[in-house]
Design an enzyme around this catalytic site. Structure first.
Site, PDB file in Angstrom:
ATOM      1  N   ASP A  78       0.595   2.385  -7.511  1.00  0.00           N
ATOM      2  CA  ASP A  78       1.448   1.911  -8.593  1.00  0.00           C
ATOM      3  C   ASP A  78       0.876   2.065  -9.965  1.00  0.00           C
ATOM      4  O   ASP A  78       1.504   1.638 -10.761  1.00  0.00           O
ATOM      5  CB  ASP A  78       1.761   0.483  -8.358  1.00  0.00           C
ATOM      6  CG  ASP A  78       0.445  -0.443  -8.012  1.00  0.00           C
ATOM      7  OD1 ASP A  78      -0.705   0.009  -7.587  1.00  0.00           O
ATOM      8  OD2 ASP A  78       0.295  -1.543  -8.674  1.00  0.00           O
ATOM      9  N   HIS A  79      -0.143   2.584  -9.861  1.00  0.00           N
ATOM     10  CA  HIS A  79      -0.887   2.885 -11.341  1.00  0.00           C
ATOM     11  C   HIS A  79      -0.917   4.545 -11.593  1.00  0.00           C
ATOM     12  O   HIS A  79      -0.746   5.017 -12.453  1.00  0.00           O
ATOM     13  CB  HIS A  79      -2.126   2.091 -11.475  1.00  0.00           C
ATOM     14  CG  HIS A  79      -2.038   0.851 -11.535  1.00  0.00           C
ATOM     15  ND1 HIS A  79      -2.149  -0.109 -12.619  1.00  0.00           N
ATOM     16  CD2 HIS A  79      -1.919  -0.078 -10.458  1.00  0.00           C
ATOM     17  CE1 HIS A  79      -2.001  -1.267 -12.417  1.00  0.00           C
ATOM     18  NE2 HIS A  79      -2.109  -1.545 -10.838  1.00  0.00           N
TER      19      HIS A  79
ATOM     20  N   HIS B 266      -4.751   3.159  -6.809  1.00  0.00           N
ATOM     21  CA  HIS B 266      -3.668   2.378  -6.226  1.00  0.00           C
ATOM     22  C   HIS B 266      -2.442   2.979  -6.760  1.00  0.00           C
ATOM     23  O   HIS B 266      -2.345   3.355  -8.042  1.00  0.00           O
ATOM     24  CB  HIS B 266      -3.401   0.963  -6.302  1.00  0.00           C
ATOM     25  CG  HIS B 266      -4.558   0.284  -5.637  1.00  0.00           C
ATOM     26  ND1 HIS B 266      -4.922  -0.974  -5.797  1.00  0.00           N
ATOM     27  CD2 HIS B 266      -5.119   0.837  -4.498  1.00  0.00           C
ATOM     28  CE1 HIS B 266      -5.742  -1.307  -4.875  1.00  0.00           C
ATOM     29  NE2 HIS B 266      -6.121  -0.285  -3.954  1.00  0.00           N
TER      30      HIS B 266
ATOM     31  N   HIS C  29      -7.340   2.831 -11.844  1.00  0.00           N
ATOM     32  CA  HIS C  29      -7.632   2.943 -10.483  1.00  0.00           C
ATOM     33  C   HIS C  29      -6.808   3.789  -9.566  1.00  0.00           C
ATOM     34  O   HIS C  29      -5.569   3.824 -10.005  1.00  0.00           O
ATOM     35  CB  HIS C  29      -8.228   1.704  -9.983  1.00  0.00           C
ATOM     36  CG  HIS C  29      -6.751   0.784  -9.749  1.00  0.00           C
ATOM     37  ND1 HIS C  29      -6.088   0.290 -10.868  1.00  0.00           N
ATOM     38  CD2 HIS C  29      -6.287   0.086  -8.654  1.00  0.00           C
ATOM     39  CE1 HIS C  29      -5.036  -0.880 -10.528  1.00  0.00           C
ATOM     40  NE2 HIS C  29      -5.301  -0.781  -9.104  1.00  0.00           N
TER      41      HIS C  29
END
Ligand SMILES: [Zn+2]
Length: 294
Positions: free
Chosen positions: A96-97, A94, A92
């Site tokens: 942090d990914h 976001h 996804h």
């Protein structure tokens, strides 16, 4: 309604901050922990290196933050497998990914693939429900899991393990963001993963869940039902603001998590409103502050 019991309470999971940074979870999958711990990312983001041993290739799932130390750790794992990175998959959007997806895709000469065209980039691949990706000597199934975000995907590997991103976390429960997230979709996505009969859940944050993945998914479903029950009970004696509901329901939770709790609460209220069980007034309908039972 009783408070649902978290089945992981009796499991031998590593305490927060003690996860091994690099672990071979199974022949197909190695986990690399990124150095970005926080109250929302738990021990940090888990990046997964997936590929058949001896194929000379590997796929990265959720490269995580574009951090030089993390990149070096991932490159050591690739070298240890004698593999080059042939694709970067992202659960996804976001940061942090997804932050490292485009720069690392460029560095490795590997295509980025995600449900979001923005994450996949101009030369990337937009993934669709049911896609089966033949990559790195194995087949990876694309499992739509909207809820946490609208674009969320999980990835099923041939062993039966499912890389679940932020759909399910190794510790605690996940957040349904608001206004992007969707509680109804989230519950359907939990059931979709449950129906796959996963042999393990490899989470975007926190430890891998191998002992009884179905019990965790059932706990997540029960936890959501319990939050609905708490909201309706919290409104039984009259109208409340969202802030009052969050303060009552999340009293035991550290305040650093209340902004996330507020998003999940708004997302749950949106579901209850769509079902005609609560109503709001006096403020923007899309972002209600005062709520009462319908
Ligand atoms: Zn995350």
């Amino acid at each position: 309604m009783d408070v649902p019991a978290d089945p992981r309470a009796s499991w031998a999971l590593p305490p927060p901050g003690t996860m091994d940074p690099v672990v071979d979870l199974e022949p197909l999958v190695t986990r690399v922990l990124a150095p970005n711990p926080s109250s929302m990312t738990l021990d940090g983001t888990n990046t997964y290196v997936v590929g058949a041993p001896g194929s000379g290739q590997a796929v990265l799932v959720d490269p995580g933050p574009d951090d030089p130390a993390h990149l070096a750790a991932v490159e050591r794992v690739l070298a240890g497998r004698d593999a080059r990175c042939v694709a970067v998959l992202v659960t996804h959007h976001h940061g942090d990914h997804a932050e490292a997806a485009l720069p690392w895709g460029e560095r490795f000469g590997a295509q980025v693939a995600a449900a979001s065209a923005v994450v996949a980039g101009p030369r990337g691949r937009v993934l669709e429900a049911g896609d089966r990706l033949g990559l790195a000597g194995t087949t990876i199934g694309v499992v739509p899991t909207p809820g946490h975000t609208g674009d969320h995907l999980a990835f099923r590997v041939e062993s039966g393990a499912v890389l679940v991103g932020d759909h399910v976390l190794g510790r605690g429960t996940s957040v349904v963001t608001h206004p992007e997230g969707d509680v109804v979709a989230y519950l359907e996505s939990l059931r979709r993963v449950l129906d796959l009969g996963p042999s393990a859940l490899y989470c975007g944050h926190g430890p891998e869940l191998t002992e009884n993945p179905a019990a965790v998914l059932e706990y997540y479903l029960a936890h959501r039902a319990y939050r609905e029950h708490q909201l309706l009970a919290g409104l039984a004696n009259g109208p409340r603001t969202v802030a009052e509901l969050v303060a009552a329901i999340y009293a035991e939770v550290p305040r650093a998590l209340w902004p996330a709790a507020t998003q999940s609460t708004r997302a749950t209220l949106a579901k209850l409103h769509a079902e005609g069980r609560v109503e709001w007034w006096g403020t923007d309908e899309d972002d209600p502050d005062r709520v009462r039972l319908a």
